[in-house]
Design a protein around this motif. Sequence first.
Motif, PDB file in Angstrom:
ATOM      1  N   VAL A   4       0.801  -1.178   0.062  1.00  0.00           N
ATOM      2  CA  VAL A   4       0.178  -0.040   0.146  1.00  0.00           C
ATOM      3  C   VAL A   4       0.901   1.189  -0.025  1.00  0.00           C
ATOM      4  N   LEU A   5       0.781   2.200  -0.938  1.00  0.00           N
ATOM      5  CA  LEU A   5       1.305   3.356  -0.956  1.00  0.00           C
ATOM      6  C   LEU A   5       0.593   4.474  -0.053  1.00  0.00           C
ATOM      7  N   VAL A   6       1.071   5.136   0.639  1.00  0.00           N
ATOM      8  CA  VAL A   6       0.370   6.116   1.303  1.00  0.00           C
ATOM      9  C   VAL A   6       0.838   7.419   1.292  1.00  0.00           C
ATOM     10  N   THR A   7       0.185   8.310   0.545  1.00  0.00           N
ATOM     11  CA  THR A   7       0.718   9.955   0.234  1.00  0.00           C
ATOM     12  C   THR A   7       0.468  10.715   1.335  1.00  0.00           C
ATOM     13  N   GLY A   8       1.070  11.743   1.566  1.00  0.00           N
ATOM     14  CA  GLY A   8       0.806  12.462   2.802  1.00  0.00           C
ATOM     15  C   GLY A   8       1.118  11.670   4.046  1.00  0.00           C
ATOM     16  N   SER A   9       2.164  10.663   4.084  1.00  0.00           N
ATOM     17  CA  SER A   9       2.159   9.859   5.455  1.00  0.00           C
ATOM     18  C   SER A   9       2.772  10.586   6.595  1.00  0.00           C
ATOM     19  N   THR A  10       3.531  11.832   6.314  1.00  0.00           N
ATOM     20  CA  THR A  10       3.847  12.502   7.596  1.00  0.00           C
ATOM     21  C   THR A  10       2.754  13.343   8.296  1.00  0.00           C
ATOM     22  N   GLY A  11       1.706  13.675   7.486  1.00  0.00           N
ATOM     23  CA  GLY A  11       0.524  14.352   8.044  1.00  0.00           C
ATOM     24  C   GLY A  11      -0.264  13.970   9.316  1.00  0.00           C
ATOM     25  N   PHE A  12      -0.846  14.704   9.774  1.00  0.00           N
ATOM     26  CA  PHE A  12      -1.665  14.314  11.027  1.00  0.00           C
ATOM     27  C   PHE A  12      -2.383  13.059  11.000  1.00  0.00           C
TER      28      PHE A  12
END
Length: 286
Positions: A4-12
């Motif tokens: 699974v690719l997670v974009t915005g991974s370092t966001g809230f």
Amino acid sequence: MKKVLVTGSTGFIGNYVVPELLKNGCQVIASSLSEQKAIQCSWFSQVKYIPFNLAEFDDTVNYYSFFSHPDAVIHLGWEGLPNYKAAFHVEANLPRHFSFLKNLLQNGLTDVNITGTCFEYGMHEGVLSESMPSDPANPYGLAKDSLRKLLEGLALTIPFHLKWIRLFYMYGNGQNPNSLLSQLQKAIDEKVAIFNMSGGEQVRDYLPVEKVAEYIVKIALQDKVNGIINCCSGKPVTVKHLVENYLKERNATIHLNFGYYPYTVYEPMSFWGDNNRLNQIINKPN
């Protein structure tokens, strides 16, 4: 093992979604703008991290290969929040995000999970169900709703699973410092005597971010329920009750100065989500 690719991974939200995926035995490809920020995340050593700046999107690149051929994407990335009223959501974010997702799909991706927003419902009052027509009243809601419609159109020519996860309100550690509960906690920590806020009579739908992440992952790892899915508690609560309960849980005392700020004009006074579709996924009786 699902990749699974997670974009915005370092966001809230991303900071909670990545560990939840790992807990579910997934192989995670995490992406965000800043690798420096990602290195500080507790999950960094357990994922394959690929930094990516969407402003540098190049349509000649095969991003499905670039991101190591994921089985699914959880697309959390979105620039410029919490400024909901800026035109760049429509002028810049919308075409950029659509081009990126279209590139992934044209090159082989078959499962897309994207976080939308309850602002897509516009100024509707009361309980909001996925079958209601969207009618966004601010540029952020309009951009998200338009992205969904563009992807639905794309699905007519490229078969893929599209799960549009409409987020309502959430709270938890790591939230934007300008959010209500973050400001309240800061006031508590600084031992401020008075906390200024609105009248508090707005009715909303809240979930802790840990539960939001759990639901997002459950939605992403299934393909039986597609389309728009409200990610919400289904329980209306006033902002006043939320704040008072927050203080009670932390055994904190501060004078709440209700009515200091006016109510916002870009959202209705009273609304919450219908979570029947979500309950079908998490196997919870309605």
